[in-house]
Write a protein that holds these residues in place. Structure first.
Motif, PDB file in Angstrom:
ATOM      1  N   LYS A 184       0.849  -1.184   0.000  1.00 27.90           N
ATOM      2  CA  LYS A 184       0.000   0.000   0.000  1.00 27.90           C
ATOM      3  C   LYS A 184       0.891   1.243   0.000  1.00 27.90           C
ATOM      4  O   LYS A 184       1.903   1.299   0.697  1.00 27.90           O
ATOM      5  CB  LYS A 184      -0.923   0.010   1.217  1.00 27.90           C
ATOM      6  CG  LYS A 184      -1.983  -1.089   1.185  1.00 27.90           C
ATOM      7  CD  LYS A 184      -2.934  -0.976   2.373  1.00 27.90           C
ATOM      8  CE  LYS A 184      -3.991  -2.067   2.329  1.00 27.90           C
ATOM      9  NZ  LYS A 184      -4.935  -1.969   3.480  1.00 27.90           N
ATOM     10  N   GLY A 185       0.484   2.230  -0.793  1.00 26.84           N
ATOM     11  CA  GLY A 185       1.237   3.467  -0.866  1.00 26.84           C
ATOM     12  C   GLY A 185       0.478   4.488  -1.692  1.00 26.84           C
ATOM     13  O   GLY A 185      -0.494   4.153  -2.386  1.00 26.84           O
ATOM     14  N   GLY A 190       4.248   6.091  -4.421  1.00 27.37           N
ATOM     15  CA  GLY A 190       4.324   4.687  -4.050  1.00 27.37           C
ATOM     16  C   GLY A 190       5.271   3.957  -4.985  1.00 27.37           C
ATOM     17  O   GLY A 190       5.575   4.430  -6.087  1.00 27.37           O
ATOM     18  N   PRO A 191       5.788   2.786  -4.589  1.00 27.67           N
ATOM     19  CA  PRO A 191       6.773   2.075  -5.412  1.00 27.67           C
ATOM     20  C   PRO A 191       6.201   1.624  -6.756  1.00 27.67           C
ATOM     21  O   PRO A 191       5.005   1.354  -6.874  1.00 27.67           O
ATOM     22  CB  PRO A 191       7.158   0.876  -4.549  1.00 27.67           C
ATOM     23  CG  PRO A 191       6.012   0.688  -3.613  1.00 27.67           C
ATOM     24  CD  PRO A 191       5.465   2.053  -3.348  1.00 27.67           C
ATOM     25  N   THR A 222      -0.890   2.111  -9.974  1.00 29.08           N
ATOM     26  CA  THR A 222      -1.510   2.822  -8.856  1.00 29.08           C
ATOM     27  C   THR A 222      -2.635   1.999  -8.254  1.00 29.08           C
ATOM     28  O   THR A 222      -2.899   2.084  -7.044  1.00 29.08           O
ATOM     29  CB  THR A 222      -2.042   4.187  -9.314  1.00 29.08           C
ATOM     30  OG1 THR A 222      -2.922   4.010 -10.436  1.00 29.08           O
ATOM     31  CG2 THR A 222      -0.891   5.102  -9.717  1.00 29.08           C
ATOM     32  N   LYS A 223      -3.290   1.169  -9.045  1.00 28.02           N
ATOM     33  CA  LYS A 223      -4.338   0.285  -8.517  1.00 28.02           C
ATOM     34  C   LYS A 223      -3.744  -0.750  -7.574  1.00 28.02           C
ATOM     35  O   LYS A 223      -4.317  -1.063  -6.527  1.00 28.02           O
ATOM     36  CB  LYS A 223      -5.075  -0.400  -9.665  1.00 28.02           C
ATOM     37  CG  LYS A 223      -6.203  -1.325  -9.205  1.00 28.02           C
ATOM     38  CD  LYS A 223      -6.894  -1.994 -10.382  1.00 28.02           C
ATOM     39  CE  LYS A 223      -7.988  -2.950  -9.899  1.00 28.02           C
ATOM     40  NZ  LYS A 223      -8.642  -3.651 -11.046  1.00 28.02           N
ATOM     41  N   ASP A 224      -2.583  -1.280  -7.923  1.00 29.29           N
ATOM     42  CA  ASP A 224      -1.916  -2.261  -7.060  1.00 29.29           C
ATOM     43  C   ASP A 224      -1.618  -1.673  -5.684  1.00 29.29           C
ATOM     44  O   ASP A 224      -1.636  -2.387  -4.676  1.00 29.29           O
ATOM     45  CB  ASP A 224      -0.603  -2.734  -7.693  1.00 29.29           C
ATOM     46  CG  ASP A 224      -0.811  -3.570  -8.944  1.00 29.29           C
ATOM     47  OD1 ASP A 224      -1.823  -4.304  -8.997  1.00 29.29           O
ATOM     48  OD2 ASP A 224       0.034  -3.485  -9.848  1.00 29.29           O
ATOM     49  N   LEU A 225      -1.354  -0.373  -5.632  1.00 32.24           N
ATOM     50  CA  LEU A 225      -0.979   0.277  -4.379  1.00 32.24           C
ATOM     51  C   LEU A 225      -2.146   0.461  -3.422  1.00 32.24           C
ATOM     52  O   LEU A 225      -1.966   0.949  -2.308  1.00 32.24           O
ATOM     53  CB  LEU A 225      -0.326   1.631  -4.668  1.00 32.24           C
ATOM     54  CG  LEU A 225       1.020   1.556  -5.407  1.00 32.24           C
ATOM     55  CD1 LEU A 225       1.517   2.949  -5.735  1.00 32.24           C
ATOM     56  CD2 LEU A 225       2.047   0.799  -4.588  1.00 32.24           C
ATOM     57  N   ASP A 226      -3.333   0.063  -3.854  1.00 35.96           N
ATOM     58  CA  ASP A 226      -4.490   0.053  -2.960  1.00 35.96           C
ATOM     59  C   ASP A 226      -4.551  -1.236  -2.140  1.00 35.96           C
ATOM     60  O   ASP A 226      -5.515  -1.461  -1.405  1.00 35.96           O
ATOM     61  CB  ASP A 226      -5.795   0.208  -3.757  1.00 35.96           C
ATOM     62  CG  ASP A 226      -5.971   1.617  -4.290  1.00 35.96           C
ATOM     63  OD1 ASP A 226      -5.444   2.555  -3.663  1.00 35.96           O
ATOM     64  OD2 ASP A 226      -6.634   1.777  -5.331  1.00 35.96           O
ATOM     65  N   GLY A 227      -3.546  -2.076  -2.285  1.00 37.64           N
ATOM     66  CA  GLY A 227      -3.514  -3.330  -1.539  1.00 37.64           C
ATOM     67  C   GLY A 227      -3.976  -4.524  -2.344  1.00 37.64           C
ATOM     68  O   GLY A 227      -4.374  -5.543  -1.769  1.00 37.64           O
ATOM     69  N   THR A 256      11.219  11.138  -3.242  1.00 36.80           N
ATOM     70  CA  THR A 256      11.255  10.049  -2.267  1.00 36.80           C
ATOM     71  C   THR A 256      10.119   9.069  -2.522  1.00 36.80           C
ATOM     72  O   THR A 256       9.102   9.411  -3.125  1.00 36.80           O
ATOM     73  CB  THR A 256      11.147  10.583  -0.824  1.00 36.80           C
ATOM     74  OG1 THR A 256       9.881  11.251  -0.662  1.00 36.80           O
ATOM     75  CG2 THR A 256      12.273  11.541  -0.512  1.00 36.80           C
ATOM     76  N   THR A 257      10.308   7.836  -2.031  1.00 36.70           N
ATOM     77  CA  THR A 257       9.298   6.778  -2.147  1.00 36.70           C
ATOM     78  C   THR A 257       8.649   6.558  -0.787  1.00 36.70           C
ATOM     79  O   THR A 257       9.311   6.599   0.248  1.00 36.70           O
ATOM     80  CB  THR A 257       9.945   5.467  -2.635  1.00 36.70           C
ATOM     81  OG1 THR A 257      10.482   5.685  -3.948  1.00 36.70           O
ATOM     82  CG2 THR A 257       8.928   4.335  -2.686  1.00 36.70           C
ATOM     83  N   HIS A 258       7.358   6.298  -0.828  1.00 37.61           N
ATOM     84  CA  HIS A 258       6.551   6.173   0.394  1.00 37.61           C
ATOM     85  C   HIS A 258       5.812   4.833   0.342  1.00 37.61           C
ATOM     86  O   HIS A 258       5.115   4.540  -0.629  1.00 37.61           O
ATOM     87  CB  HIS A 258       5.572   7.360   0.421  1.00 37.61           C
ATOM     88  CG  HIS A 258       4.581   7.364   1.531  1.00 37.61           C
ATOM     89  ND1 HIS A 258       4.174   8.528   2.159  1.00 37.61           N
ATOM     90  CD2 HIS A 258       3.865   6.380   2.130  1.00 37.61           C
ATOM     91  CE1 HIS A 258       3.265   8.247   3.074  1.00 37.61           C
ATOM     92  NE2 HIS A 258       3.073   6.951   3.062  1.00 37.61           N
TER      93      HIS A 258
END
Length: 288
Positions: A184-185, A190-191, A222-227, A256-258
């Protein structure tokens, strides 16, 4: 009697207790009133419940709960079976208190009592309790937002320091099989590209992470970063003692990456040792 110790007398209680336990470690003692070794270890098992308050300890008589015992493949008493999120982790036969306590410690985790997420993958669990946090390391982490904050869903986050790249080294307290993961990010930083390595003798550096052969490379949206669930190459990840994640960049090439949260999903490698199969019927002629 400790509040996390229960004696079950009906088959239906077994599944109900597993459901209610959620992410807690459950240790089930399949026992018999006619088994001498069972009776000798019984008070020690109850004492262990008090020493491991974030687990659930169940005493189950195989004669009163025959269907539950049969469904779990219990063929001798005492048999101790370990569960988390209704998933069987391990089993142990015999009334050896030292071996039992060592096995409980192995599966108990750090004992901090943090909530363990449901993996959402049948037959697999969130491996967070099996991560040795003291053995984990992160290269290029921010002092204010270190790696450990991404290992919990409590609200913190990991942030890189001088640029967008990160190297995360996760050490497990036992061999595991890796099935999938969730990240998640934020959509902005996000990565994006992550390269995975396993069983490294030490934390690799950034140059090595760029050019070495990875067991898998993931490109996140970006969809993957929703978990979203990210499948891993399960057949190549069957005996993992440590996992290295190289975060090469982020979604928008931000400074930076979060990372808000990392969940590693899999199962322990269940190895059968002949030393586990101790005599369970006590002395010669003693019934069980």
């Amino acid at each position: 009697m400790a509040g996390n110790f229960k004696v079950l007398t009906e088959d239906a209680q077994f599944q109900a207790e597993l459901n209610q336990a959620g992410g807690k470690l459950v240790v089930a003692d399949f026992t018999s009133a006619r088994c001498g070794p069972c009776q000798r270890i019984a008070p020690l098992f109850e004492e262990m419940a008090a020493r491991f308050p974030n687990g659930m300890f169940l005493k189950i008589d195989v004669n009163q709960c025959a269907a539950a015992a049969s469904s779990q493949g219990v063929s001798a008493t005492p048999t101790f079976i370990f569960y988390r999120n209704k998933t069987k982790l391990d089993s142990l036969q015999g009334a050896d208190p030292e071996t039992l306590e060592a096995r409980i410690r192995q599966h108990y985790g750090d004992g901090e009592g943090e909530e363990v997420e449901d993996s959402g993958v049948p037959g697999h669990i969130d491996l967070m309790p099996m991560i040795n946090k003291a053995g984990c390391e992160c290269l290029n982490e921010s002092d204010d937002h270190p790696f450990t904050q991404a290992l919990s869903s409590a609200g913190g986050y990991l942030e890189s320091d001088t640029d967008e790249q990160l190297i995360l080294y996760l050490s497990f307290n036992q061999a595991v099989k890796l099935h999938s993961m969730r990240i998640k990010g934020p959509a902005e930083n996000g990565p994006k590209i992550m390269r995975l390595f396993i069983n490294q003798p030490h934390t690799i550096d950034f140059d090595s992470a760029e050019c070495a052969n990875a067991v898998q490379e993931l490109t996140l949206t970006t969809k993957d970063l929703d978990g979203e669930l990210l499948p891993l190459k399960y057949v190549k990840l069957q005996n993992v003692m440590n996992l290295t994640i190289f975060v090469k960049n982020n979604q928008t090439d931000a400074e930076t990456t979060h990372i808000s949260y990392i969940q590693i999903i899999g199962s322990p490698v269940q190895t059968t040792k002949m030393s586990d199969f101790k005599r369970v019927t006590g002395k010669k002629g003693e019934s069980h």
